[in-house]
Motif scaffolding. Structure first.
Motif, PDB file in Angstrom:
ATOM      1  N   ASP A  16       0.846  -1.134  -0.045  1.00 16.22           N
ATOM      2  CA  ASP A  16       0.284  -0.197  -0.037  1.00 16.22           C
ATOM      3  C   ASP A  16       0.824   1.188   0.278  1.00 16.22           C
ATOM      4  N   GLY A  17       2.038   1.691   0.505  1.00 17.94           N
ATOM      5  CA  GLY A  17       2.571   2.105   0.291  1.00 17.94           C
ATOM      6  C   GLY A  17       3.939   2.394  -0.288  1.00 17.94           C
ATOM      7  N   ASP A  18       4.828   3.552  -0.441  1.00 21.39           N
ATOM      8  CA  ASP A  18       5.792   3.266  -0.982  1.00 21.39           C
ATOM      9  C   ASP A  18       7.670   3.536   0.002  1.00 21.39           C
ATOM     10  N   ARG A  19       8.427   3.333  -0.430  1.00 24.57           N
ATOM     11  CA  ARG A  19       9.741   3.516   0.589  1.00 24.57           C
ATOM     12  C   ARG A  19       9.106   4.231   1.933  1.00 24.57           C
ATOM     13  N   PRO A  20       9.265   4.540   3.244  1.00 25.63           N
ATOM     14  CA  PRO A  20       9.285   5.517   4.092  1.00 25.63           C
ATOM     15  C   PRO A  20      10.676   6.436   3.483  1.00 25.63           C
ATOM     16  N   SER A  21      10.348   7.247   4.382  1.00 26.32           N
ATOM     17  CA  SER A  21      11.367   8.654   4.916  1.00 26.32           C
ATOM     18  C   SER A  21      12.785   8.170   5.223  1.00 26.32           C
ATOM     19  N   PRO A  22      13.576   8.254   5.678  1.00 27.91           N
ATOM     20  CA  PRO A  22      14.846   8.644   5.899  1.00 27.91           C
ATOM     21  C   PRO A  22      14.336   8.608   7.277  1.00 27.91           C
ATOM     22  N   ALA A  23      13.764  10.022   8.306  1.00 21.80           N
ATOM     23  CA  ALA A  23      13.078   9.646   9.195  1.00 21.80           C
ATOM     24  C   ALA A  23      12.542   8.761   9.211  1.00 21.80           C
ATOM     25  N   ALA A  24      11.404   8.518   8.720  1.00 16.42           N
ATOM     26  CA  ALA A  24      10.365   7.379   8.978  1.00 16.42           C
ATOM     27  C   ALA A  24      10.534   5.930   9.641  1.00 16.42           C
ATOM     28  N   ALA A  25      11.929   5.500   8.341  1.00 12.71           N
ATOM     29  CA  ALA A  25      12.393   4.072   8.833  1.00 12.71           C
ATOM     30  C   ALA A  25      13.404   4.754   9.350  1.00 12.71           C
ATOM     31  N   ALA A  26      14.349   5.526  10.107  1.00  8.53           N
ATOM     32  CA  ALA A  26      14.767   5.499  11.540  1.00  8.53           C
ATOM     33  C   ALA A  26      13.927   5.041  12.530  1.00  8.53           C
ATOM     34  N   ARG A  27      12.702   5.661  12.501  1.00  6.61           N
ATOM     35  CA  ARG A  27      12.066   5.746  13.611  1.00  6.61           C
ATOM     36  C   ARG A  27      10.834   4.191  13.919  1.00  6.61           C
ATOM     37  N   GLU A  28      10.568   3.836  12.270  1.00  5.13           N
ATOM     38  CA  GLU A  28      10.020   2.784  12.480  1.00  5.13           C
ATOM     39  C   GLU A  28      11.430   0.938  13.219  1.00  5.13           C
TER      40      GLU A  28
END
Length: 146
Positions: A16-28
């Protein structure tokens, strides 16, 4: 329960989604690390022996030196080994540059190194809990070499 990183993970898992932003990936990644680092059974056992698990490399060597009394309880042994593996993964992710948790579609957590190599930390923890080998510090040392 609101666990923000799960929304991103679920949307990517289902396309359902594209790759997350770097900040979102770090939070994940931080959310996954926090979740997988609980290891309550292992932490309670270590505390009984006066060992405070602080997610450091030295704590792996100290765990390797504990008397393996957990082997006396065959029902608890797999849970203990699972916790040991997740703790090992937590230490690797927090101290080896670029190491990250990766969750397979089956839900199985592994640690992925910058090289792309995946470390089966849960299996390593189970082997350690059952046989004492390989030592947790040894698995860490091999991961840190790459």
């Amino acid at each position: 329960m609101n666990i923000p990183f799960l929304d991103t993970w679920r949307s990517r898992r289902h396309g359902d989604g594209d790759r997350p932003s770097p900040a979102a990936a770090a939070r994940e990644q931080e959310g996954i690390t926090e979740l997988l680092s609980e290891c309550e059974l292992l932490r309670v056992y270590a505390m009984r022996w006066g060992l405070r698990l602080d997610d450091s490399v030295d704590s792996l060597s100290e765990l390797d030196q504990l008397p393996p009394r957990w082997r006396e309880d065959t029902e608890e042994l797999p849970w203990f080994g699972n916790d040991a593996g997740l703790y090992l993964g937590t230490v690797i992710v927090r101290s080896v540059p670029g190491a990250k948790w990766h969750i397979w579609p089956s839900g199985h957590p592994v640690v992925r190194l910058v090289s792309g190599r995946e470390i089966q930390v849960v299996e390593a923890g189970l082997d350690w809990a059952v046989t004492g080998a390989p030592e947790l510090a040894q698995v860490y040392a091999e991961a840190a070499e790459v």
